[in-house]
Each structure stands twice: as C-alpha cells, then as structure tokens.
Design a protein around this motif. Structure first.
Motif, PDB file in Angstrom:
ATOM      1  N   LEU A  48      -1.939 -12.154  -8.131  1.00  0.00           N
ATOM      2  CA  LEU A  48      -0.689 -11.894  -8.859  1.00  0.00           C
ATOM      3  C   LEU A  48       0.522 -11.872  -7.926  1.00  0.00           C
ATOM      4  O   LEU A  48       1.657 -11.815  -8.378  1.00  0.00           O
ATOM      5  N   LEU A  49       0.239 -11.894  -6.624  1.00  0.00           N
ATOM      6  CA  LEU A  49       1.336 -11.717  -5.658  1.00  0.00           C
ATOM      7  C   LEU A  49       1.774 -13.046  -5.073  1.00  0.00           C
ATOM      8  O   LEU A  49       1.009 -14.018  -5.006  1.00  0.00           O
ATOM      9  N   ASP A  50       3.003 -13.074  -4.616  1.00  0.00           N
ATOM     10  CA  ASP A  50       3.489 -14.179  -3.802  1.00  0.00           C
ATOM     11  C   ASP A  50       2.618 -14.248  -2.547  1.00  0.00           C
ATOM     12  O   ASP A  50       2.386 -13.215  -1.907  1.00  0.00           O
ATOM     13  N   PRO A  51       2.096 -15.404  -2.192  1.00  0.00           N
ATOM     14  CA  PRO A  51       1.141 -15.493  -1.071  1.00  0.00           C
ATOM     15  C   PRO A  51       1.680 -14.925   0.240  1.00  0.00           C
ATOM     16  O   PRO A  51       0.929 -14.319   0.999  1.00  0.00           O
ATOM     17  N   THR A  52       2.962 -15.098   0.479  1.00  0.00           N
ATOM     18  CA  THR A  52       3.531 -14.580   1.726  1.00  0.00           C
ATOM     19  C   THR A  52       3.517 -13.048   1.718  1.00  0.00           C
ATOM     20  O   THR A  52       3.127 -12.410   2.706  1.00  0.00           O
ATOM     21  N   VAL A  53       3.899 -12.485   0.587  1.00  0.00           N
ATOM     22  CA  VAL A  53       3.889 -11.015   0.447  1.00  0.00           C
ATOM     23  C   VAL A  53       2.456 -10.501   0.559  1.00  0.00           C
ATOM     24  O   VAL A  53       2.177  -9.497   1.238  1.00  0.00           O
ATOM     25  N   ALA A  54       1.537 -11.203  -0.102  1.00  0.00           N
ATOM     26  CA  ALA A  54       0.131 -10.781  -0.090  1.00  0.00           C
ATOM     27  C   ALA A  54      -0.402 -10.756   1.339  1.00  0.00           C
ATOM     28  O   ALA A  54      -1.045  -9.773   1.748  1.00  0.00           O
ATOM     29  N   GLU A  55      -0.126 -11.797   2.096  1.00  0.00           N
ATOM     30  CA  GLU A  55      -0.657 -11.873   3.459  1.00  0.00           C
ATOM     31  C   GLU A  55      -0.015 -10.805   4.352  1.00  0.00           C
ATOM     32  O   GLU A  55      -0.703 -10.167   5.143  1.00  0.00           O
ATOM     33  N   ALA A  56       1.267 -10.598   4.158  1.00  0.00           N
ATOM     34  CA  ALA A  56       1.954  -9.574   4.970  1.00  0.00           C
ATOM     35  C   ALA A  56       1.369  -8.190   4.643  1.00  0.00           C
ATOM     36  O   ALA A  56       1.123  -7.376   5.545  1.00  0.00           O
ATOM     37  N   THR A  57       1.125  -7.952   3.359  1.00  0.00           N
ATOM     38  CA  THR A  57       0.537  -6.666   2.941  1.00  0.00           C
ATOM     39  C   THR A  57      -0.857  -6.508   3.542  1.00  0.00           C
ATOM     40  O   THR A  57      -1.225  -5.443   4.053  1.00  0.00           O
ATOM     41  N   TYR A  58      -1.610  -7.596   3.471  1.00  0.00           N
ATOM     42  CA  TYR A  58      -2.981  -7.577   4.001  1.00  0.00           C
ATOM     43  C   TYR A  58      -2.971  -7.202   5.488  1.00  0.00           C
ATOM     44  O   TYR A  58      -3.692  -6.308   5.924  1.00  0.00           O
ATOM     45  N   GLN A  59      -2.135  -7.875   6.228  1.00  0.00           N
ATOM     46  CA  GLN A  59      -2.086  -7.629   7.680  1.00  0.00           C
ATOM     47  C   GLN A  59      -1.645  -6.184   7.968  1.00  0.00           C
ATOM     48  O   GLN A  59      -2.157  -5.541   8.883  1.00  0.00           O
ATOM     49  N   GLN A  60      -0.713  -5.721   7.166  1.00  0.00           N
ATOM     50  CA  GLN A  60      -0.222  -4.341   7.350  1.00  0.00           C
ATOM     51  C   GLN A  60      -1.359  -3.337   7.124  1.00  0.00           C
ATOM     52  O   GLN A  60      -1.540  -2.394   7.895  1.00  0.00           O
TER      53      GLN A  60
END
Lengths: 329, 310
Positions: free
Chosen positions: B268-280
């Motif tokens: 459901l997320l923008d892929p860039t936001v998702a990846e940044a969240t994941y890394q965080q």
C-alpha cells in the motif's frame, strides 16, 4: 443492623457477617460477591443484610467459581478489595487454575507492580449426611502454593479477626471457615489482635504440645481438659493461620514439652500436620521425644455418620495420640 | 491516510523483525527456553491498539509479543525480558510467555489457554465501578474458545453487565491441530449464546482490525456488556519455536504466506517510503538487540523477593 455489644455472645457465622459489615463500612473499595451472596443473603447467612445496607457492592454471581475468582483477581489488580465467597471448599477445585496459576503468581512475576489484595472465603469439613464432595478439608493444598495466605479460624473471635486481617492484607488470602462451628457462640471484640500468622495458646501446659486449627479445636479442648483432670497438663495451640504459621510459638512450646501432637480434620496423609511435625523435628532434633499426627483416615468421606465416624478425628483418637506420646495407655 | 499506513507497516515490521531475531536467539542459545511467535498475526495487536485508549488495560496470551510491543513497551526492555535479563518489565521473572508492563497498561501475557479471561472480567468490573472510562481488552486464540474459563467469563460479563472486549485471534490452529477439527461452532457464532455482540474482521489488515476494535469499544460502552471481535488470520509459524510443523499439509505455508499482512501493508506504500521505513526499522531493531544484550543478569539474591507483600 444492630451490632452486638462486646459482652454479648454471638455465633461464628454472625461474627463473619459482622466482619464483612465492618470492612464494607470502613473501606469503599471492599466488594462482596458470590453465589447467592447478595439478595438471598448468603447460603449460610454470612452476608445477611449486607445487600440492603451496601447496595451493588454486594452481589450475586452465576455458579462459575473460575470466573468469580478471576473477577476477584482482576478487580483487586485494579484497586478494589474483593471478598469472594465460594460456597464449599470442594468447589474451589473447579477454579484451581485461577487460584494457583493466576492469583498466586501475580505479585512475584511482576515484582509487586501488580498485586492481588483479595480474599476467598469458603467453609469446609464434614457434617452428618454431607457427601464426599461436600466434606473435604482442603487447606493443605493451598498452603503448598507460594504466594497465597491461608487461614483456618475456629472461634467467633478468630472468624472476625482473621477476616478483618485478611481483607486488610495486601496478599491474596484464603479463609477456610468451619460449617460445623457456624452455630457455635463466643464473645467478639472488634479491636482484637488481627495480625496474620499469629497462633493462639488456648491452654498452657508442660506435658505435651497439641497443635490444631479449624474444626478440630473443640475436640482438642475436650481431650486436653479431660486429660488435665487426670493430671496431664497439655499445651494446646490453635494455629489460626497455616500460611504463614507461627513456628516460633510451636517450636518454643515443643522445646519445653518434648512431645508434639498435631490434629486436623483434613486427611492425615500429606496433610499440613506433616509440615508441622517435620519443621519441629528439623529444628529440635533429639529434643523432640515423641510425635503423633491425628487426621482423617485416607478415604473419601461417606455420607452416613456411622461410616464417617470411623474415619474422622474424635476426642478418643486425639486422647489416645496424646497418651501415646507420653508413653501411657 | 498515508501516515497511518506507514505507521501500520512500521509497527508490524518492528514486531516481525524482533520475533525473527528472537527465533534465532532461541536457536543459538541467547534466549533460554522457547518462544511462541505471532508471525503472520501482527496486524491484530497493531490495529487493535490503534483503536484502544493508551490506558485501556490489555491482557494477552503467551503469543503476546505483538501485544506488548503494540502497547508501547520499549523494545530494549522487552527483548531483555525474553532473554532473561534484569529488564524493567519483570526482571527476568516473566520471560517470553508471561511478561507484563503495567506502566504501559499491558497487564500481562498468560501461559494458560483462556486463563486471562476471568481476570479481564475483574479488571472491567473495577474500571466500571471506579468510572475510569477505560475498557479492558483481552486477546485469546481460537483454541481458548473451548476452555471453561472463557465460557464462564463471557456469561458472567453478560449477565452482570460488565463491558470489555475479547479479541479472538483465529489463526487456523489450536496449538498443533486445525481449529475446525476441534471446535463445534465458530467463536462469533457462540457470542450469540451469551447475548453479546460479535464483529468478524479480516485479521490481516491493521486498518480493518482498528475499525472493528473501535466499533467494539463503542458497543461495549453502549451495551455495557462484553463484545467479541473474531479476527481471521493465519499463523505463519509453529505453535512454538521448536515446532517442526510436520502436521501442516504440503503447500499450506506458501498459500497462507500470500496473505501475509506485512506484504500487504507494504504494497500500500510508495516503494521509496516503504524501503526507507524498512531500513529504519532494521537499524532500530539491531540497536535494540545490541542494547538488550548489555542489560545485566538478574541478581541472585532477588529470587525469593516479592512472593508476599512483606
């Protein structure tokens, strides 16, 4: 309700009623509930008049001991001081998970961040005609569980004081009353010592230490008084509490007499008498010259009084055990 | 809207990554004992705790890691408790399956199936009498629906008029046996027998669970009775960390895995936001494990403390 004066003898069940009344009056966080406890006034009358006096702080529950005891636990965790009545001690057995796995662990596992200042009141013992599921004396099962406090009062005064002490306690307390002694009468002082774990030295003597609690106390009194007429002065100690129990008083007495008899209505095998005797033996070693345990024989309790009399402790079996320790027939 | 979806993803991911690392800890000995993981069920605690007030008391089961974390228990202390350290939670007395943190209104896990229901009834009785406005919630599994404690508590709560929320996490298995083999009627059907409301919900969507819990909370208040939420989900792991799951039909895990709430939340997320969240979250969890490992062992002389008040 009219309250008795100090000079007026009241029954054991009335003493409990008075203790509940006084506790409800003294502290708004006290609630009282159980099967038929509210509007019907309690199956044995322990909560007589309390619903009328305190409204919905005294209420009836379904016949669901597990939910009743869990409800006491949860409400005590959230700041109330519940007193839950379990009609017969035999019915505690359908709620063992709540008592043993839930209530008893609350303080320890949370390091005191959660506590269970609750009281389970019940009554126990055999009366003529009561069946095997309404006759057991089960206090030892719960004295075995760390985290629980266990009291077994035998007089109107102790019924009052033990219950007030239990309700004030920050630990979960189980009070095992004696149905057989409910009609017995005595004087009750409301300012009497309500400390937890303190025994009552009922008779002083130097021949034998007799330790008892609950329903067996009147039998022991009769045995000891009769032996006194024969020249044997026994020390009779009513523990009142078996968790914690007054080791100090018992050890001091047994050290003086060198003889110990423990009497309880619960089954003798693995009863709490075994704990008392072994504690004294470990502490006194060779100073303890003789000991006996008197309890119900290892059998379910039959309904017929003819049969149950063969199994339960009696003045006669207690007297013989005491004389055994003295080496007299 | 986007912010809520990122929050859901991040909070579920935190639970997932912590539990995956805990499984490794069980296997390599950093955690002594076993653990019951909620992998695949993260959307339920995350969604429910979104809807509950932060002070609403929560009682969970031994599969309760997600609930503790969703109530805001700090990951370092949580991990330390599971590792048997002197954590601020239970100081090593609770462990994986019996930890609590009243400071976060997390009244505790429970290692007896259905054992937390009566206590929740009592918490609700006290909060109702004290008029705190709080509504306790208890999580149980589908297997607990066959425990007497659950039946007694729902009936008593209904007849005495005590408001609380019972969230049934129907994850397909009662320990190691399919729930449908063991349960005559589904949980939500049984609710009618107690004259209480029940809401069924997709338990793999945090937003759906949040909405269902919000409604349940309102219903608990308006009906002054217990309310049931049956959340349908899938357990994507064993009953416990050592469970080889030989009882599972071939291909089931792959099939169920397609319903993974985390995959859905990420999609459901923008892929860039998702990846940044994941890394965080990866970095945050790694840091939490490193700091938890620094917590001291419990003091030996503490072992006999707190059995009684004094």
């Amino acid at each position: 309700m009219s309250t008795p004066t100090d000079a007026e003898a009241i029954t054991y069940i009335r003493a409990i009623n008075l203790a509940l009344d006084d506790a409800l009056a003294a502290d708004d966080s006290v609630i009282v509930f159980g099967e038929d406890v509210g509007i019907p006034n309690g199956p044995f009358g322990a909560s007589k008049g309390l619903r009328a006096a305190y409204g919905d702080r005294v209420f009836d529950t379904p016949i669901s001991e597990s939910a009743m005891i869990g409800a006491a636990l949860g409400s005590s965790m959230a700041g109330l001081r519940p007193v839950v009545e379990v009609m017969y001690a035999d019915f505690l057995l359908v709620a063992m998970d709540q008592i043993v796995n839930q209530v008893a662990n609350t303080r320890y596992v949370s390091r005191g961040r959660l506590t269970a200042p609750m009281v389970i009141r019940t009554q126990q013992g055999s009366t003529p005609g009561s069946c095997a599921q309404h006759s057991q004396s089960l206090e030892a099962l719960f004295a075995h569980i760390p985290g629980l406090r266990v009291a077994v009062p035998s007089t109107p005064q102790d019924a009052y004081s033990v219950l007030r002490g239990a309700i004030s306690s920050d630990d979960p307390v189980m009070v095992f009353e004696s149905r057989r002694l409910y009609p017995s009468k005595g004087h009750v002082r409301r300012d009497a010592d309500a400390r937890i774990g303190v025994a009552d030295v009922v008779r002083q003597g130097s021949a034998v230490t007799v330790v008892t609690w609950g329903t067996s106390r009147p039998l022991c009194e009769e045995a000891v008084d009769s032996l006194a007429l024969q020249g044997y002065e026994c020390e009779l100690i009513d523990l009142r509490w078996i968790s914690p129990w007054d080791t100090e008083t018992v050890l001091a007495s047994a050290a003086r007499t060198g003889r110990l008899v423990v009497v309880h209505e619960a089954v003798r095998n693995a009863g709490f008498g075994a704990e008392v005797v072994s504690t004294v033996a470990e502490s006194l070693g060779g100073q303890l010259q003789a000991c006996r345990r008197v309890g119900t024989l290892a059998s379910p309790i039959p309904s017929s009084p003819v049969l149950s009399a063969q199994l339960l402790p009696s003045v006669d079996t207690i007297t013989r055990a005491i004389l055994d320790t003295i080496g007299e027939k | 809207m986007m912010a809520a979806e990122v929050d859901d993803y991040r909070d579920m991911l935190r639970i997932r990554l912590i539990e995956e690392e805990l499984l490794k800890c069980v296997q390599d000995g950093r955690v002594i004992g076993s653990a019951h993981l909620c992998i695949g069920q993260e959307a339920i605690p995350v969604g429910a705790c979104r809807a509950l007030k932060s002070d609403d008391p929560v009682v969970a089961t031994y599969r309760g890691h997600g609930w503790a974390l969703a109530k805001g228990v700090p990951p370092v202390q949580f991990i330390g408790e599971v590792m048997g350290r002197d954590s601020t939670l239970n100081g090593g007395r609770g462990g994986s399956a019996y930890l609590s943190s009243p400071d976060h209104a997390f009244m505790g896990e429970n290692s007896i199936v259905g054992g937390g229901l009566p206590m929740t009834l009592g918490l609700a009785m006290a909060h109702q009498r004290r008029a705190t406005g709080l509504i306790p919630a208890v999580s149980i599994g589908d297997g607990a629906m066959n425990q007497g404690n659950v039946h007694e508590s729902l009936n008593m709560g209904s007849v005495l008029g005590i408001p609380f929320i019972v969230i049934v996490e129907n994850n397909g298995y009662a320990e190691m046996t399919p729930s449908t083999d063991l349960t005559a009627t589904p949980a939500a059907v049984r609710a009618a027998a107690y004259a209480i409301e029940a809401i069924e919900v997709d338990g793999n969507s945090a937003s759906a669970v949040a909405e269902a819990t919000r409604r349940a909370r309102e219903l608990a208040i308006s009906t002054q009775r217990p309310v049931m939420v049956e959340a349908h989900t899938r357990r994507l792991g064993g009953h416990y960390s050592g469970d080889a799951q030989a009882y599972r039909p071939k291909g089931e895990l792959e099939e169920w895995g397609r319903l993974d709430p985390l995959t859905r939340a990420r999609s459901l997320l923008d892929p860039t936001v998702a990846e940044a969240t994941y890394q965080q979250v990866v970095a945050e969890v790694a840091d939490a494990f490193a700091r938890a490992a620094q917590l001291p062992a419990p003091l030996e002389e503490e072992a006999m403390k707190h059995v009684y008040a004094n």
